[in-house]
Design a protein around this motif. Structure first.
Motif, PDB file in Angstrom:
ATOM      1  N   PHE A   1       0.805  -1.220   0.000  1.00  7.53           N
ATOM      2  CA  PHE A   1       0.000   0.000   0.000  1.00  7.53           C
ATOM      3  C   PHE A   1       0.840   1.273   0.000  1.00  7.53           C
ATOM      4  CE2 PHE A   1       0.172  -1.701   4.361  1.00  7.53           C
ATOM      5  CZ  PHE A   1       0.815  -0.670   5.031  1.00  7.53           C
ATOM      6  N   GLY A   2       2.128   1.155  -0.058  1.00 11.03           N
ATOM      7  CA  GLY A   2       2.997   2.302  -0.219  1.00 11.03           C
ATOM      8  C   GLY A   2       3.149   3.170   1.018  1.00 11.03           C
ATOM      9  N   HIS A   3       3.919   4.227   0.851  1.00 12.51           N
ATOM     10  CA  HIS A   3       4.149   5.233   1.892  1.00 12.51           C
ATOM     11  C   HIS A   3       3.673   6.579   1.367  1.00 12.51           C
ATOM     12  CE1 HIS A   3       7.857   2.941   3.735  1.00 12.51           C
ATOM     13  NE2 HIS A   3       6.716   2.285   3.883  1.00 12.51           N
ATOM     14  N   ARG A   4       2.670   7.154   1.998  1.00 10.92           N
ATOM     15  CA  ARG A   4       2.182   8.478   1.571  1.00 10.92           C
ATOM     16  C   ARG A   4       1.756   9.261   2.807  1.00 10.92           C
ATOM     17  NH1 ARG A   4       0.503   4.583  -1.914  1.00 10.92           N
ATOM     18  NH2 ARG A   4       1.233   4.806  -4.063  1.00 10.92           N
ATOM     19  N   GLY A   5       2.505  10.312   3.117  1.00  8.95           N
ATOM     20  CA  GLY A   5       2.201  11.111   4.294  1.00  8.95           C
ATOM     21  C   GLY A   5       3.351  12.029   4.641  1.00  8.95           C
ATOM     22  N   SER A   6       3.179  12.765   5.741  1.00  9.40           N
ATOM     23  CA  SER A   6       4.169  13.768   6.135  1.00  9.40           C
ATOM     24  C   SER A   6       4.834  13.475   7.465  1.00  9.40           C
ATOM     25  CB  SER A   6       3.483  15.148   6.205  1.00  9.40           C
ATOM     26  OG  SER A   6       2.916  15.481   4.973  1.00  9.40           O
ATOM     27  N   ASN A   7       4.750  12.240   7.928  1.00  2.94           N
ATOM     28  CA  ASN A   7       5.270  11.927   9.267  1.00  2.94           C
ATOM     29  C   ASN A   7       5.991  10.592   9.306  1.00  2.94           C
ATOM     30  OD1 ASN A   7       3.019  10.360   8.810  1.00  2.94           O
ATOM     31  ND2 ASN A   7       2.205  10.534  10.889  1.00  2.94           N
ATOM     32  N   HIS A   8       6.777  10.298   8.265  1.00  2.00           N
ATOM     33  CA  HIS A   8       7.434   8.998   8.170  1.00  2.00           C
ATOM     34  C   HIS A   8       8.864   9.066   8.712  1.00  2.00           C
ATOM     35  CE1 HIS A   8       4.593   6.722   5.398  1.00  2.00           C
ATOM     36  NE2 HIS A   8       4.036   7.914   5.526  1.00  2.00           N
TER      37      HIS A   8
ATOM     38  N   LEU B   1      15.093  11.057  11.126  1.00  6.93           N
ATOM     39  CA  LEU B   1      14.463  12.202  10.476  1.00  6.93           C
ATOM     40  C   LEU B   1      12.988  11.902  10.240  1.00  6.93           C
ATOM     41  CD1 LEU B   1      17.117  12.962   7.693  1.00  6.93           C
ATOM     42  CD2 LEU B   1      16.965  13.982   9.967  1.00  6.93           C
ATOM     43  N   ILE B   2      12.142  12.901  10.431  1.00  6.28           N
ATOM     44  CA  ILE B   2      10.731  12.773  10.071  1.00  6.28           C
ATOM     45  C   ILE B   2      10.575  13.337   8.671  1.00  6.28           C
ATOM     46  CG2 ILE B   2       8.355  13.319  10.687  1.00  6.28           C
ATOM     47  CD1 ILE B   2       9.848  11.521  12.672  1.00  6.28           C
ATOM     48  N   THR B   3      10.055  12.531   7.760  1.00  9.36           N
ATOM     49  CA  THR B   3      10.087  12.884   6.341  1.00  9.36           C
ATOM     50  C   THR B   3       8.702  12.852   5.701  1.00  9.36           C
ATOM     51  OG1 THR B   3      10.409  10.584   5.610  1.00  9.36           O
ATOM     52  CG2 THR B   3      12.387  11.855   6.157  1.00  9.36           C
ATOM     53  N   ALA B   4       8.596  13.555   4.580  1.00 11.21           N
ATOM     54  CA  ALA B   4       7.431  13.457   3.701  1.00 11.21           C
ATOM     55  C   ALA B   4       7.702  12.343   2.695  1.00 11.21           C
ATOM     56  CB  ALA B   4       7.201  14.781   2.982  1.00 11.21           C
ATOM     57  N   GLN B   5       6.688  11.538   2.426  1.00 10.42           N
ATOM     58  CA  GLN B   5       6.871  10.423   1.496  1.00 10.42           C
ATOM     59  C   GLN B   5       5.661  10.259   0.586  1.00 10.42           C
ATOM     60  OE1 GLN B   5       8.556   6.759   2.853  1.00 10.42           O
ATOM     61  NE2 GLN B   5       9.803   7.726   4.429  1.00 10.42           N
ATOM     62  N   ASN B   6       5.945   9.732  -0.598  1.00  9.04           N
ATOM     63  CA  ASN B   6       4.905   9.410  -1.565  1.00  9.04           C
ATOM     64  C   ASN B   6       5.479   8.416  -2.564  1.00  9.04           C
ATOM     65  OD1 ASN B   6       2.914   9.283  -3.530  1.00  9.04           O
ATOM     66  ND2 ASN B   6       3.478  11.229  -4.450  1.00  9.04           N
TER      67      ASN B   6
ATOM     68  N   PRO C   1      12.943  15.216   0.604  1.00 13.80           N
ATOM     69  CA  PRO C   1      13.582  16.197   1.490  1.00 13.80           C
ATOM     70  C   PRO C   1      13.075  17.617   1.264  1.00 13.80           C
ATOM     71  CG  PRO C   1      15.086  15.511  -0.252  1.00 13.80           C
ATOM     72  CD  PRO C   1      13.904  14.603  -0.326  1.00 13.80           C
ATOM     73  N   GLU C   2      12.484  17.875   0.094  1.00 19.41           N
ATOM     74  CA  GLU C   2      11.920  19.206  -0.169  1.00 19.41           C
ATOM     75  C   GLU C   2      10.593  19.428   0.529  1.00 19.41           C
ATOM     76  OE1 GLU C   2       9.551  16.686  -2.850  1.00 19.41           O
ATOM     77  OE2 GLU C   2      11.615  16.683  -2.149  1.00 19.41           O
ATOM     78  N   ALA C   3       9.991  18.339   1.056  1.00 17.44           N
ATOM     79  CA  ALA C   3       8.667  18.384   1.678  1.00 17.44           C
ATOM     80  C   ALA C   3       7.646  18.844   0.644  1.00 17.44           C
ATOM     81  CB  ALA C   3       8.664  19.269   2.915  1.00 17.44           C
ATOM     82  N   GLY C   4       6.871  19.884   0.976  1.00 19.95           N
ATOM     83  CA  GLY C   4       5.875  20.387   0.038  1.00 19.95           C
ATOM     84  C   GLY C   4       4.738  19.419  -0.235  1.00 19.95           C
TER      85      GLY C   4
ATOM     86  N   PRO D   1       7.578  18.093   6.809  1.00 23.02           N
ATOM     87  CA  PRO D   1       8.658  18.656   7.624  1.00 23.02           C
ATOM     88  C   PRO D   1       9.889  18.971   6.788  1.00 23.02           C
ATOM     89  CG  PRO D   1       8.498  16.289   7.942  1.00 23.02           C
ATOM     90  CD  PRO D   1       7.330  16.668   7.099  1.00 23.02           C
ATOM     91  N   LYS D   2      10.682  19.928   7.254  1.00 27.05           N
ATOM     92  CA  LYS D   2      11.828  20.424   6.490  1.00 27.05           C
ATOM     93  C   LYS D   2      13.164  19.846   6.956  1.00 27.05           C
ATOM     94  CE  LYS D   2       8.986  23.432   4.523  1.00 27.05           C
ATOM     95  NZ  LYS D   2       8.535  23.295   3.126  1.00 27.05           N
ATOM     96  N   GLU D   3      13.160  18.959   7.952  1.00 28.44           N
ATOM     97  CA  GLU D   3      14.438  18.586   8.573  1.00 28.44           C
ATOM     98  C   GLU D   3      15.318  17.712   7.680  1.00 28.44           C
ATOM     99  OE1 GLU D   3      13.483  15.166  11.669  1.00 28.44           O
ATOM    100  OE2 GLU D   3      12.072  16.824  11.832  1.00 28.44           O
ATOM    101  N   ALA D   4      14.789  17.181   6.592  1.00 30.79           N
ATOM    102  CA  ALA D   4      15.612  16.376   5.688  1.00 30.79           C
ATOM    103  C   ALA D   4      16.200  17.198   4.550  1.00 30.79           C
ATOM    104  CB  ALA D   4      14.783  15.226   5.118  1.00 30.79           C
TER     105      ALA D   4
END
Length: 395
Positions: A296-303, A314-319, A363-366, A369-372
């Motif tokens: 089912f993949g990774h999609r969210g802003s808290n991975h 690091l807490i990352t955005a993923q899709n 790492p660009e988020a959007g 989170p911006k920490e990556a």
């Protein structure tokens, strides 16, 4: 508020979900996925990586701050196939809002369904895996008719969608981060270097997000975006100091022209090569790794991901709906650099000898989170290091 028209989501496995239509009146077939982000729906809609995907948002209500024009958009137009949610706000209230989310979607031809039991749908997708689904407002069709349409629709496996979303012609990108582009933020997302001070960077557009380009410009890169089908000879003709492989949609195994490009770029060993998301997958496949379609993949802003070098989380955005098989790296010159703390999925690699790196997360988020964002600093550092090495060899 527009007329509340009944709508249905029919999955290929026979499950039917009922709700109310919003946005454009259209029937679409797409891979149904879920995203756990609480905000950032415009960024998600316009992220080219969501091409051929109907996005289920797990947040209880969507659209409360409306759509603030084009500043939050990640491409020139929405690319997601549809939005599925529990409730959508038809009367937003926010100082930046220019129109409601339903109005924005109607203007761009994107259908949505609200009133869905998104908890049940998300649990079904999590347990059974992402499914092809059909979104329809046509009450003349039976549930069985819609299920048959879902079964007949294309699968995500084998789809080359980079060709669908890529630019047709090369173009220069000059916008970084300024108070005008980020009027809501006291602190800009990246340090501001002198324009073009790093040198020319060629970005291969497999479905690039604007935020990636802004991060590169903000760090002093002169950015030239080129089509996904650009050859290595054409890239080198621009005399770049680095090459960046963008994010994008679809099956990385189907983007064979991207594999050939990366093999030639790495074999030449002339400039650093970095990649994000689909660019990461293409880089790995080009150098001998293998990929698979995730359940089912990774999609969210808290991975959360773990950096192998520092041990930092690091807490990352993923899709992403595809991933690289970590075991397959053994036959390549690559080594793991990041790992997901959710399921152990490979989230980054680096070359053992060359300035070649990539990450699966964003790492660009959007949004997110911006920490990556330090990944862009690594790219610029690799470019500067390569310049120093070239001068020493020349000397």
């Amino acid at each position: 508020m527009s007329e509340r028209v009944p709508a249905r989501l029919a999955l290929e496995d026979g499950r039917i979900f009922h709700g109310r239509h919003f946005g454009a009146r259209a029937e679409v077939a797409a891979e149904v996925v879920f995203n756990t982000s609480l905000v950032g729906y415009q960024e998600v809609l316009t992220d080219p990586s969501y091409c051929f995907e109907a996005v289920t948002f797990t947040t209880p209500i969507l659209g409360i701050y409306g759509v603030p024009g084009d500043l939050d958009a990640q491409s020139a137009q929405p690319r997601a196939a549809a939005i599925l949610c529990r409730e959508v706000c038809h009367r937003p209230s926010n100082w930046r809002s220019q129109e409601s989310l339903p109005a924005y979607m109607e203007r761009h031809g994107i259908p949505g369904i609200e009133g869905l039991d998104t908890r049940s749908l998300t649990q079904h997708l999590r347990d059974q895996g992402s499914k092809i689904g059909v979104i329809s407002q046509d009450d003349s069709l039976s549930d069985a008719d819609l299920v048959d349409k879902a079964k007949a629709a294309p699968r995500m496996e084998g789809l080359d969608l980079a060709k669908v979303v890529t630019t047709n012609e090369p173009y220069a990108w000059t916008e970084g981060f300024t108070p005008d582009t980020h009027p809501w933020s006291q602190n800009l997302p990246a340090p501001q270097a002198a324009p073009g001070s790093v040198g020319k960077v060629v970005v291969v557009d497999f479905g690039v997000k604007y935020e990636i380009l802004r991060h590169l410009v903000a760090r002093g890169c002169e950015v030239l975006v080129v089509p996904a089908t650009t050859t290595a000879a054409e890239v080198f003709a621009h005399d770049p100091v680095g090459v960046f492989l963008s994010n994008g949609p679809g099956d990385p195994a189907a983007v064979t022209y991207g594999h050939e490009l990366v093999r030639e770029l790495v074999a030449a060993a002339r400039v650093p090569v970095f990649g994000i998301c689909l660019g990461h997958q293409i880089l790995c496949l080009a150098l001998g790794a293998k990929s698979h379609h995730m359940k089912f993949g990774h999609r969210g802003s808290n991975h959360p991901v773990r950096d192998h070098e520092t041990g930092r989380v690091l807490i990352t955005a993923q899709n992403h709906g595809f991933a690289i098989d970590c075991e397959s790296l053994a036959a390549t010159p690559l080594e793991p650099s990041f790992t997901s703390l959710f399921d152990g999925c490979l989230e980054g690699v680096r070359h053992k000898q060359l300035p070649v790196e990539s990450v699966q997360f964003h790492p660009e988020a959007g949004p997110g989170p911006k920490e990556a964002a330090a990944f862009f600093e690594r790219f610029v550092s690799a470019i500067r290091g390569a310049k120093v090495g070239a001068k020493q060899v020349a000397g």
